[in-house]
Write a protein that holds these residues in place. Structure first.
Motif, mmCIF file in Angstrom:
data_model
loop_
_atom_site.group_PDB
_atom_site.id
_atom_site.type_symbol
_atom_site.label_atom_id
_atom_site.label_comp_id
_atom_site.label_asym_id
_atom_site.label_seq_id
_atom_site.Cartn_x
_atom_site.Cartn_y
_atom_site.Cartn_z
ATOM 1 N N ASP A 1 -8.780 0.088 -1.286
ATOM 2 C CA ASP A 1 -8.280 1.190 -0.469
ATOM 3 C C ASP A 1 -8.793 1.086 0.958
ATOM 4 O O ASP A 1 -9.732 0.362 1.260
ATOM 5 C CB ASP A 1 -8.617 2.560 -1.067
ATOM 6 C CG ASP A 1 -10.040 2.669 -1.583
ATOM 7 O OD1 ASP A 1 -10.929 2.046 -0.975
ATOM 8 O OD2 ASP A 1 -10.257 3.375 -2.567
ATOM 9 N N SER B 1 -13.093 0.467 4.283
ATOM 10 C CA SER B 1 -12.254 -0.282 3.348
ATOM 11 C C SER B 1 -13.085 -0.773 2.177
ATOM 12 O O SER B 1 -14.294 -1.022 2.302
ATOM 13 C CB SER B 1 -11.573 -1.468 4.043
ATOM 14 O OG SER B 1 -12.511 -2.474 4.391
ATOM 15 N N GLU C 1 -3.974 3.456 -0.790
ATOM 16 C CA GLU C 1 -4.340 2.642 -1.928
ATOM 17 C C GLU C 1 -3.569 1.331 -1.832
ATOM 18 O O GLU C 1 -2.374 1.320 -1.559
ATOM 19 C CB GLU C 1 -4.003 3.364 -3.230
ATOM 20 C CG GLU C 1 -4.872 4.596 -3.471
ATOM 21 C CD GLU C 1 -4.584 5.267 -4.795
ATOM 22 O OE1 GLU C 1 -3.467 5.099 -5.324
ATOM 23 O OE2 GLU C 1 -5.481 5.945 -5.318
ATOM 24 N N SER D 1 -2.690 7.528 -0.752
ATOM 25 C CA SER D 1 -3.416 7.948 -1.946
ATOM 26 C C SER D 1 -3.313 9.453 -2.141
ATOM 27 O O SER D 1 -3.498 10.222 -1.209
ATOM 28 C CB SER D 1 -4.895 7.551 -1.835
ATOM 29 O OG SER D 1 -5.627 8.078 -2.919
ATOM 30 N N ALA E 1 0.826 -1.212 0.000
ATOM 31 C CA ALA E 1 0.000 0.000 0.000
ATOM 32 C C ALA E 1 0.855 1.255 0.000
ATOM 33 O O ALA E 1 2.017 1.244 0.388
ATOM 34 C CB ALA E 1 -0.919 -0.002 1.221
ATOM 35 N N CYS F 1 -6.410 8.334 2.791
ATOM 36 C CA CYS F 1 -6.568 6.952 2.343
ATOM 37 C C CYS F 1 -5.244 6.330 1.940
ATOM 38 O O CYS F 1 -4.311 7.020 1.512
ATOM 39 C CB CYS F 1 -7.525 6.888 1.154
ATOM 40 S SG CYS F 1 -9.200 7.454 1.512
ATOM 41 N N CYS G 1 -9.432 3.783 4.260
ATOM 42 C CA CYS G 1 -9.510 5.212 4.561
ATOM 43 C C CYS G 1 -9.884 5.478 6.018
ATOM 44 O O CYS G 1 -10.620 4.705 6.638
ATOM 45 C CB CYS G 1 -10.553 5.886 3.672
ATOM 46 S SG CYS G 1 -10.224 5.722 1.900
ATOM 47 N N PHE H 1 -2.347 -2.308 -3.533
ATOM 48 C CA PHE H 1 -2.024 -2.891 -4.830
ATOM 49 C C PHE H 1 -1.577 -4.333 -4.681
ATOM 50 O O PHE H 1 -1.053 -4.734 -3.633
ATOM 51 C CB PHE H 1 -0.905 -2.091 -5.506
ATOM 52 C CG PHE H 1 -1.240 -0.651 -5.743
ATOM 53 C CD1 PHE H 1 -1.777 -0.239 -6.955
ATOM 54 C CD2 PHE H 1 -1.024 0.302 -4.755
ATOM 55 C CE1 PHE H 1 -2.095 1.098 -7.175
ATOM 56 C CE2 PHE H 1 -1.339 1.641 -4.964
ATOM 57 C CZ PHE H 1 -1.881 2.037 -6.180
ATOM 58 N N TYR I 1 -10.413 11.543 -3.398
ATOM 59 C CA TYR I 1 -10.528 11.715 -1.957
ATOM 60 C C TYR I 1 -10.193 13.129 -1.486
ATOM 61 O O TYR I 1 -10.523 13.502 -0.354
ATOM 62 C CB TYR I 1 -9.610 10.726 -1.242
ATOM 63 C CG TYR I 1 -9.809 9.295 -1.658
ATOM 64 C CD1 TYR I 1 -11.032 8.662 -1.478
ATOM 65 C CD2 TYR I 1 -8.766 8.568 -2.247
ATOM 66 C CE1 TYR I 1 -11.223 7.344 -1.867
ATOM 67 C CE2 TYR I 1 -8.957 7.256 -2.635
ATOM 68 C CZ TYR I 1 -10.175 6.660 -2.448
ATOM 69 O OH TYR I 1 -10.368 5.364 -2.841
ATOM 70 N N SER J 1 -5.095 10.626 -4.841
ATOM 71 C CA SER J 1 -6.158 10.709 -5.829
ATOM 72 C C SER J 1 -7.101 11.879 -5.548
ATOM 73 O O SER J 1 -7.448 12.166 -4.402
ATOM 74 C CB SER J 1 -6.960 9.404 -5.841
ATOM 75 O OG SER J 1 -8.112 9.527 -6.648
ATOM 76 N N PHE K 1 -4.156 -2.045 -8.852
ATOM 77 C CA PHE K 1 -4.963 -1.552 -7.739
ATOM 78 C C PHE K 1 -6.009 -2.593 -7.351
ATOM 79 O O PHE K 1 -6.739 -3.108 -8.196
ATOM 80 C CB PHE K 1 -5.648 -0.256 -8.160
ATOM 81 C CG PHE K 1 -6.614 0.290 -7.142
ATOM 82 C CD1 PHE K 1 -6.155 1.000 -6.043
ATOM 83 C CD2 PHE K 1 -7.983 0.099 -7.290
ATOM 84 C CE1 PHE K 1 -7.047 1.519 -5.104
ATOM 85 C CE2 PHE K 1 -8.882 0.609 -6.362
ATOM 86 C CZ PHE K 1 -8.412 1.318 -5.264
#
Length: 206
Positions: A75, A167, A63, A48, A45, A61, A77, A65, A53, A50, A72
């Motif tokens: 996630d 999650s 992310e 994030s 992980a 968060c 958070c 993988f 969010y 992104s 991905f």
């Protein structure tokens, strides 16, 4: 696929700002206590960044993988913003979908709304209703039109001071029938978090 577990630490400092180091292990603090989140070795992980969010207040968060192909798979958070939960699909049963979920009520009233259907959220762990979860339809693609091409697992739990943990994991790709994340491993992640939080609360109570 090995069963060796990897330890991941997330650190939230008052404002819930997530502090991750550049090392293989990162640090997490929930309030004044340290909580370890354990990931299976087939996952890794990172924080994030992104825009998905960034619009939500006090929300950070990770992310997650797949270690093998860097794809991905979900996630995790921590947030205080119930708008985030609603927009992610967590709502109260028999309530307008635009209403904000009440995280202070019994969790048995929560449902998850996908673009295709609604799913009742039930206790993830036996004898503990604080963590609510559901298996739902989801889209593993990135197209503009939603297609239920995968099966996902969503879970949410309240923590102190109006905060909650959320999650969302891709469990199975329904197009190629490939399993991505085992539900049993998601339960282990949450069980470990629950144990660590209980130990931290016990220490703070002394």
């Amino acid at each position: 696929m090995g069963r060796k577990m990897r330890f991941l630490h997330i650190q939230t400092i008052l404002s819930l700002a997530l502090v991750l180091t550049a090392h293989a292990e990162s640090n997490v603090k929930l309030d004044a206590s340290r909580v370890d989140i354990t990931l299976p070795s087939y996952m890794h992980a990172k924080e994030s960044r992104s825009e998905k969010y960034s619009a939500y207040e006090k929300t950070k968060c990770l992310e997650v993988f797949a270690t093998s192909n860097k794809r991905f798979v979900g996630d995790f958070c921590i947030s205080e913003d119930v708008h985030f939960l609603r927009d992610m699909g967590v709502i109260e049963r028999n309530v307008d979908v635009n209403a904000l979920p009440n995280m202070n009520e019994q969790r048995s009233s929560l449902v998850f709304a996908s673009p295709m259907s609604q799913y009742e959220m039930k206790p993830l762990l036996e004898n503990d209703s604080r963590i609510q979860a559901s298996i739902v339809d989801c889209d593993i693609g990135s197209g503009k039109i939603y297609r239920p091409t995968a099966t996902c697992h969503v879970a949410v739990s309240s923590i102190s001071n109006n905060r909650f943990i959320y999650s969302y994991f891709f469990v199975k790709n329904n197009l190629n029938k490939k399993q991505l994340v085992r539900v049993s491993d998601i339960k282990k992640i949450w069980l470990n978090l629950k144990k660590q939080a209980a130990e931290a609360n016990a220490l703070n109570a002394k």
